[in-house]
Design a protein around this motif. Structure first.
Motif, PDB file in Angstrom:
ATOM      1  N   LEU A 320      18.266 -26.406 -17.450  1.00  0.00           N
ATOM      2  CA  LEU A 320      18.020 -26.034 -16.677  1.00  0.00           C
ATOM      3  C   LEU A 320      16.051 -26.945 -17.055  1.00  0.00           C
ATOM      4  O   LEU A 320      15.192 -27.221 -16.616  1.00  0.00           O
ATOM      5  CB  LEU A 320      17.059 -25.154 -16.271  1.00  0.00           C
ATOM      6  N   GLU A 321      16.165 -27.599 -18.107  1.00  0.00           N
ATOM      7  CA  GLU A 321      14.692 -27.992 -18.934  1.00  0.00           C
ATOM      8  C   GLU A 321      14.624 -29.639 -17.645  1.00  0.00           C
ATOM      9  O   GLU A 321      15.551 -30.445 -17.124  1.00  0.00           O
ATOM     10  CB  GLU A 321      15.880 -29.304 -20.116  1.00  0.00           C
ATOM     11  N   PRO A 322      13.668 -29.830 -17.614  1.00  0.00           N
ATOM     12  CA  PRO A 322      13.572 -31.313 -16.152  1.00  0.00           C
ATOM     13  C   PRO A 322      13.433 -32.284 -17.187  1.00  0.00           C
ATOM     14  O   PRO A 322      12.841 -32.552 -18.221  1.00  0.00           O
ATOM     15  CB  PRO A 322      11.707 -31.134 -16.295  1.00  0.00           C
ATOM     16  N   GLU A 323      13.784 -33.317 -15.940  1.00  0.00           N
ATOM     17  CA  GLU A 323      13.902 -34.938 -16.527  1.00  0.00           C
ATOM     18  C   GLU A 323      12.991 -35.995 -16.087  1.00  0.00           C
ATOM     19  O   GLU A 323      12.449 -35.727 -14.668  1.00  0.00           O
ATOM     20  CB  GLU A 323      14.849 -35.002 -15.883  1.00  0.00           C
ATOM     21  N   GLU A 324      12.176 -36.388 -17.094  1.00  0.00           N
ATOM     22  CA  GLU A 324      11.437 -37.135 -16.573  1.00  0.00           C
ATOM     23  C   GLU A 324      11.535 -38.676 -15.828  1.00  0.00           C
ATOM     24  O   GLU A 324      12.762 -39.407 -16.993  1.00  0.00           O
ATOM     25  CB  GLU A 324      10.248 -37.144 -17.728  1.00  0.00           C
ATOM     26  N   LEU A 325      11.345 -39.344 -14.803  1.00  0.00           N
ATOM     27  CA  LEU A 325      11.255 -40.226 -14.240  1.00  0.00           C
ATOM     28  C   LEU A 325      10.031 -41.207 -14.430  1.00  0.00           C
ATOM     29  O   LEU A 325       8.738 -40.852 -13.605  1.00  0.00           O
ATOM     30  CB  LEU A 325      11.141 -39.854 -12.361  1.00  0.00           C
ATOM     31  N   SER A 326      10.377 -41.973 -15.860  1.00  0.00           N
ATOM     32  CA  SER A 326       9.116 -42.964 -15.362  1.00  0.00           C
ATOM     33  C   SER A 326       9.624 -44.511 -15.730  1.00  0.00           C
ATOM     34  O   SER A 326      10.771 -44.409 -15.181  1.00  0.00           O
ATOM     35  CB  SER A 326       8.301 -42.765 -16.494  1.00  0.00           C
ATOM     36  N   ASP A 337       4.162 -42.767  -1.015  1.00  0.00           N
ATOM     37  CA  ASP A 337       4.504 -43.978  -0.244  1.00  0.00           C
ATOM     38  C   ASP A 337       4.743 -45.263  -0.630  1.00  0.00           C
ATOM     39  O   ASP A 337       4.590 -46.463  -1.148  1.00  0.00           O
ATOM     40  CB  ASP A 337       3.411 -44.516   1.368  1.00  0.00           C
ATOM     41  N   SER A 338       4.528 -44.880  -2.582  1.00  0.00           N
ATOM     42  CA  SER A 338       4.858 -45.515  -3.405  1.00  0.00           C
ATOM     43  C   SER A 338       6.352 -44.792  -4.655  1.00  0.00           C
ATOM     44  O   SER A 338       6.156 -43.903  -4.902  1.00  0.00           O
ATOM     45  CB  SER A 338       3.819 -45.872  -4.284  1.00  0.00           C
ATOM     46  N   LEU A 339       6.206 -46.031  -5.674  1.00  0.00           N
ATOM     47  CA  LEU A 339       6.680 -45.091  -6.996  1.00  0.00           C
ATOM     48  C   LEU A 339       5.884 -44.318  -7.926  1.00  0.00           C
ATOM     49  O   LEU A 339       4.853 -45.123  -8.010  1.00  0.00           O
ATOM     50  CB  LEU A 339       7.382 -46.835  -7.794  1.00  0.00           C
ATOM     51  N   GLN A 340       6.328 -43.456  -8.453  1.00  0.00           N
ATOM     52  CA  GLN A 340       5.753 -42.621  -8.886  1.00  0.00           C
ATOM     53  C   GLN A 340       6.120 -42.523  -9.992  1.00  0.00           C
ATOM     54  O   GLN A 340       7.610 -41.873  -9.852  1.00  0.00           O
ATOM     55  CB  GLN A 340       4.618 -41.652  -8.169  1.00  0.00           C
ATOM     56  N   ASP A 341       5.728 -41.305 -10.871  1.00  0.00           N
ATOM     57  CA  ASP A 341       5.944 -40.895 -12.162  1.00  0.00           C
ATOM     58  C   ASP A 341       6.612 -39.687 -11.659  1.00  0.00           C
ATOM     59  O   ASP A 341       5.239 -39.031 -10.787  1.00  0.00           O
ATOM     60  CB  ASP A 341       5.084 -40.118 -13.575  1.00  0.00           C
ATOM     61  N   ALA A 342       7.685 -38.724 -11.482  1.00  0.00           N
ATOM     62  CA  ALA A 342       7.729 -37.875 -11.743  1.00  0.00           C
ATOM     63  C   ALA A 342       8.574 -36.486 -12.549  1.00  0.00           C
ATOM     64  O   ALA A 342       9.077 -37.798 -13.140  1.00  0.00           O
ATOM     65  CB  ALA A 342       8.697 -37.554 -10.006  1.00  0.00           C
TER      66      ALA A 342
END
Length: 1165
Positions: A320-326, A337-342
């Motif tokens: 359940l640990e969240p994954e950082e998207l960067s 409407d753009s690429l963002q950290d999530a």
């Protein structure tokens, strides 16, 4: 009572009576009773009497073999008379231990198995003890009666779950079936499934009905283990292939959900979802605008990855640990409407009543491109609080440690995979039985009660077995003590930490229960948890509630189980009836046998007796209570154990052939195998037991012919050393002219302790025997000129030999040497000198022929030559080397090289045609004509490129000559990896060493590589050994030739490619004659690499796996398409043929195994 002490044996009076005449033979002890009379009492065969013949077998009155008392005659069967303890009384002033009980055992003082083995009058050690112990005798008797397995052993122990039989490799299915059976709501749902209208017959063949029968048998059956063969067949599972248990679970539950959807009962349609299905969310949170994008999905099990020494709770948190998207992995937010950290996260929204946690024990290794089993240890709790993993991260934090939990799950099952590999192993299950409120270990047929999950099972330890095919019916005993802390278990590598107090206590914990312990395992494969019912408002018919769940099997399934129960009950009753009748039969036979052997011993020579083989008596005593020895005679003189009715008696014959001689009487050489029995006891055996010993012998039946032959041999062994010693005393010489000539070889052999010339039962050959007379006399009857093979003996020694060999005639020492032999010896010397001179002259005249006479066409210089037979050149050279010993050749005959048309029948330019042909210079032919008779000059001109004969070649006769053979030799030339493959344009390729080209496939261990190190076997075949001669016949098949080649060069047949006349021989079933193979032909052999399957269609290198992934569930009911046979199997085969799966050889469909490699074949469906 005081100990029993044996009285010391008093010495016997062995002294002679006053005035008794002593005999030397009597002083030899037992030898007098056998062959001690040879050379003493009897010195001639005519003096042998009946008493002497009886003595050879120990049956004489003079024999020192005692009549041993019967050790069993004084015993009383415990059924007839109970044992009475011996009482002893101590007198006044004595202690009880001071009383000595004296027993007189002198009767058996000298009787023991070693001393009495060859005593014909002792019948004590023949196997009677097998009958004395009634219990052991009865057990052996029942075992040999072949009643079969007692069906009572297959009955179910009351209160113990039923096991499932393994049909070969179906343990994965058995483990899950045990887990599903303990899910009461799921079991009830299976029971409530009904067939569609007008579809009863098809429904009874469906997996859902067979599952109903399986569950009904596990619930209502009386068998300890049920055979789920019908369920496996309905699913079309392959019983010989091990499958993945997790995959089976998913596919089978998907199939059951489809079946439940067809039912009209509302609760069944959603049973799978209500019982096993939870909901989870995959979401993404934009770090800039905090917009959430979520996708909800259903799950039937939670899959967690393993780390070494990890806890289940930690692995769930990691899941359940969240994954950082960067960075390069940014998320495209639709709002921004753009690429963002999530952040990408997973959340559990709802949990099912029964939670399956799959531990990803099998992983894929990218370095080896194979699946492997992870041996990481994992610790999981007996009570699992799932509130800490339910909902969003904020909700999970709020619930942590705040009040009672509403999603407390209790461990109900553990699936184990035993074995180090992912491709094979064994599945077991540890499941909590809700009806017995106890844990059990399920190992297919074996069901073992355990205190708690993770403890050592009885199937792998020496503990009590509660169920099993061979377990006896007994009451299951509870184990008293709980497992200690960190109890290490060897078989499943499981340890229990702070386990529950006792398995006999109720399994459901109290409402405020939190953690009751943990389990650690390296083999745990899947965990099954059930929600504690009173912790949350769940349906009243949930897994842990049994009040309203209907567990009554449907009538159809119950009828099948009742039929099985009835059959088992009937089998038990029938077995008990047979067993009782057999026990009564045993008691009668035991009394009969014991009465006979307790009264069959003799006490004197005056009693009537019979002689029987010891082995026959042992077999008669033991054939009812032990297996017969190996190696029965042709006439089946022993017994046949397999009878239709064990109580049925039939006439039995026991052989005395091992004590019978070739003349049909008792053989004295086999006296050690003879036993003497009372005649009335033998008659009782025939009358009461209907048994017969054939042939029957009496003591007087000792063979007189065999006795005479053995007597003569023993007498020779006594007299011969004395004769040699006397001869040596008399053999002294005085003067040169005295004595007689005798053969050295005869005298040396005759002086041996055991002369080689001696033949038993026959006199030794005399010194002038045909074999030795040539050592002394020549062919003319006079003294031989060879002085090295004879010697002189004295006249006294000659006279002594004459008394032994009366017809002996040896030449006197004064005899003259044969004048004829002397003259021939002188003449022979002159002739030998002339022959040697002639050989030297011919060698000088034909020096070129001597040095190069066997030259072949490949190393001839340009010029004129003549053809001669190679056999003539070889015979001529042998005569030159040894002219006085070898015969000079008669002449040169070239007629064998000409056909009936007076033309050449061979082509000098074809290598296979010139076998037996030699070439000499044209001038040497003229010299040969002056020295020998020569005919048919065959002149050949060597132009430097070919040989041109003066006579034309007759092609028709040439082919006939090479084709007409029964046996011939052919040449097998082994091609190197770099050699070109023969073609029709180049049937005999040149063997240059081409430079290694780029792009050559190189694999470790490949045998066809040029630069890669090859195996030792291939490296040993050097260039000089790459040409082999193989003998063939006209009818030999290609496959037989390949087998011979494999024996010659150790190249497996499946790696051989043979070429003839530029074409590859692909059909292994044709004969060599049909291919046109002629005498002395050459075939080319190329060895294929084992690694040719590493190439794909484009020639690229492809990795392969050592483990066979197999077909999985393809071709089964769970895998979709039925049949599952791979396409293109057998494509291109001749109709009516089967391709071998090992060597791909095409075999006729009627054969059971491959004709090439003998691999068992199974005809394609």
């Amino acid at each position: 009572m005081p100990p029993k002490r044996t009285r010391r044996v008093s010495p016997s009076a062995n002294g002679a009576v006053a005035g008794e005449r002593l005999k030397r033979a009597r002083l030899a002890g037992h030898d007098y009773s056998t062959w001690g009379w040879v050379g003493t009492d009897v010195t001639d065969a005519s003096q042998i009497t009946l008493e002497h013949r009886l003595a050879t077998c120990g049956l004489s009155r003079e024999s020192t073999f005692p009549f041993c008392a019967n050790r069993f005659s004084g015993k009383v069967d415990r059924e007839d008379k109970p044992d009475v303890p011996t009482q002893s009384t101590a007198t006044a002033g004595e202690l009880e231990d001071d009383v000595i009980v004296v027993s007189d055992d002198d009767e058996f003082a000298h009787c023991d198995p070693k001393n009495c083995r060859n005593n014909p009058n002792c019948l004590n050690y023949l196997g009677q003890e097998k009958w004395e112990d009634e219990d052991k005798a009865l057990a052996s008797f029942m075992r040999l009666a072949n009643l079969g397995e007692n069906p009572l052993h297959e009955t179910r122990v009351p209160g113990v779950p039923v096991g499932l039989k393994n049909l070969g490799a179906t343990c994965y299915a058995n483990a899950f079936l045990q887990v599903w059976f303990q899910d009461l709501r799921f079991r009830s749902g299976v029971y409530r499934c009904q067939p569609a209208q007008d579809n009863d017959e098809k429904f009874q063949e469906s997996p859902i009905f067979q599952l109903q029968v399986t569950f009904a048998a596990m619930q209502e059956g009386i068998q300890s283990a049920f055979n789920p063969v019908n369920l496996v067949e309905s699913l079309k599972l392959r019983t010989t292939e091990q499958q993945d248990a997790q995959e089976f679970s998913k596919l089978f539950m998907a199939h059951l959900e489809t079946e439940f959807q067809k039912q009209t009962i509302p609760g069944l349609k959603s049973l799978m979802a209500d019982q096993f299905q939870g909901k989870q969310v995959y979401g993404t949170l934009c770090s800039r605008c905090q917009t959430r994008s979520e996708r909800e999905s259903d799950f039937l099990e939670i899959e967690v990855n393993l780390l070494n020494n990890s806890k289940l709770e930690d692995r769930l948190e990691a899941l359940l640990e969240p994954e950082e998207l960067s960075g390069d992995n940014k998320y495209h937010c639709s709002v921004c409407d753009s690429l963002q950290d999530a952040q990408r996260y997973t959340e559990f929204r709802t949990l099912p009543p029964v939670l399956h946690v799959s531990l990803l024990r099998f992983v894929f290794d990218l370095s080896t491109m194979e699946r492997k089993k992870s041996k990481h240890s994992v610790t999981f709790p007996l009570m699992l609080d799932m509130d800490q993993f339910l909902g969003s991260a904020e909700q999970r934090k709020q619930k942590a440690g705040n009040g009672p939990t509403s999603n407390l799950y209790q461990l109900r099952g553990v699936l184990l995979h035993k074995g180090p590999s992912a491709y094979h192993g064994h599945y077991e299950a540890q499941v909590f039985d809700v009806s017995n409120n106890a844990w059990y270990q399920f190992n297919d047929e074996s069901v073992t009660k355990i205190p708690s999950p993770g403890t050592k099972s009885k199937s792998s330890a020496s503990s009590e077995k509660t169920n099993g095919s061979k377990a006896k019916k007994s009451v299951v005993k509870e184990r008293g003590k709980p497992p200690r802390k960190k109890l290490k278990v060897d078989d499943s590598e499981i340890q229990v930490i702070d386990g529950p107090a006792s398995s006999s206590q109720p399994h459901d914990p109290p409402a405020d229960a939190t953690d009751e312990g943990t389990v650690t395992s390296k083999d745990a494969y899947m965990l099954v948890y059930a929600r504690v019912p009173h912790m949350k408002d769940v349906p009243s018919d949930s897994v842990a509630s049994t009040e309203t769940v209907d567990l009554k099997p449907p009538p159809r399934a119950l009828d099948v189980v009742n039929t099985l129960n009835t059959e088992l009950d009937k089998a038990c009753k029938e077995y008990a009836t047979k067993e009782k009748a057999l026990e009564q039969h045993f008691q009668r036979k035991r009394r009969m046998v014991m009465d006979i052997y307790r009264s069959w011993c003799l006490s004197s020579h005056d009693e009537k007796s019979a002689v029987i083989s010891r082995q026959a008596l042992e077999l008669w005593l033991s054939y009812r209570v032990s297996k017969p020895p190996n190696g029965k005679s042709k006439e089946e003189d022993a017994i046949d154990e397999a009878t239709a009715d064990p109580t049925e008696e039939r006439h039995r014959i026991f052989s005395n052939a091992d004590i019978q001689c070739d003349h049909g009487k008792l053989d004295p050489d086999k006296a050690g195998n003879m036993k003497r029995i009372r005649l009335d006891a033998l008659q009782r055996i025939a009358e009461e037991d209907d048994a017969e010993f054939i042939p029957q012998f009496e003591p007087e039946d000792v063979c007189d012919k065999c006795t005479t032959d053995i007597f003569n041999e023993r007498l020779y062994q006594i007299q011969h050393p004395k004769q040699v010693a006397r001869f040596d005393e008399l053999d002294y010489l005085e003067g040169e002219g005295r004595g007689y000539w005798i053969s050295k070889a005869w005298l040396k052999d005759w002086k041996l302790t055991k002369p080689k010339m001696h033949i038993p039962s026959q006199p030794d050959p005399p010194p002038d025997d045909v074999e030795f007379v040539g050592h002394v006399r020549c062919e003319h009857g006079s003294l031989s000129t060879n002085t090295t093979s004879r010697r002189r003996i004295s006249e006294e020694a000659y006279s002594f030999l004459g008394s032994i060999f009366p017809n002996m005639d040896l030449p006197h020492a004064t005899s003259e040497i044969c004048s004829v032999c002397e003259a021939l010896m002188h003449i022979s010397k002159e002739d030998k000198r002339e022959i040697r001179k002639q050989a030297e002259d011919e060698k000088a005249k034909l020096k070129y022929v001597f040095e190069y006479g066997t030259a072949t066409s490949s190393n001839l210089l340009p010029g004129s030559y003549a053809v001669v037979p190679d056999l003539f050149i070889r015979a001529w050279k042998q005569w030159l080397f040894r002219p006085t010993e070898m015969a000079r050749p008669d002449g040169v005959n070239n007629a064998t090289f000409l056909c009936e048309h007076s033309l050449l029948c061979f082509d000098p330019n074809v290598e296979g045609d010139v076998d037996g042909v030699a070439y000499i210079r044209r001038g040497d032919w003229d010299i040969l004509q002056d020295l020998y008779q020569c005919d048919h000059l065959i002149a050949v001109e060597n132009t430097g490129t070919e040989l041109v004969p003066e006579l034309p070649v007759c092609e028709e006769c040439r082919r006939n000559r090479r084709s007409c053979y029964d046996t011939t030799n052919i040449t097998i030339r082994i091609l190197k990896p770099e050699d070109p493959i023969p073609t029709t344009h180049t049937p005999s390729p040149a063997f240059e060493e081409p430079p290694p080209g780029p792009g050559q496939l190189k694999t470790y261990g490949s045998r066809k590589l040029g630069s890669t190190r090859q195996s030792k076997r291939i490296r040993q075949v050097k260039d000089k050994n790459r040409i082999r001669k193989v003998t063939i016949t006209r009818s030999m098949l290609v496959k037989d030739l390949k087998v011979k080649v494999q024996e010659e060069v150790d190249i497996p047949t499946i790696y051989q490619r043979l070429f003839y006349n530029g074409q590859e021989i692909e059909d292994n079933s044709v004969s060599l004659a049909s291919l046109g193979v002629m005498a002395n032909d050459t075939l080319y052999l190329r060895e294929e690499s084992e690694d040719v399957d590493l190439l794909d269609d484009d020639g690229n290198n492809v990795a392969t796996n050592d483990g066979d992934e197999g077909r999985g569930f393809g071709g089964t009911l769970l895998g979709g398409a039925i049949g599952g046979a791979p396409e293109n199997v057998g494509e291109g085969l001749t109709p009516g043929h089967i391709s071998c799966p090992a060597c791909t050889y095409s075999n006729p469909s009627e054969v059971a195994s491959c004709e090439m490699c003998e691999t068992p074949l199974k005809e394609r469906q």
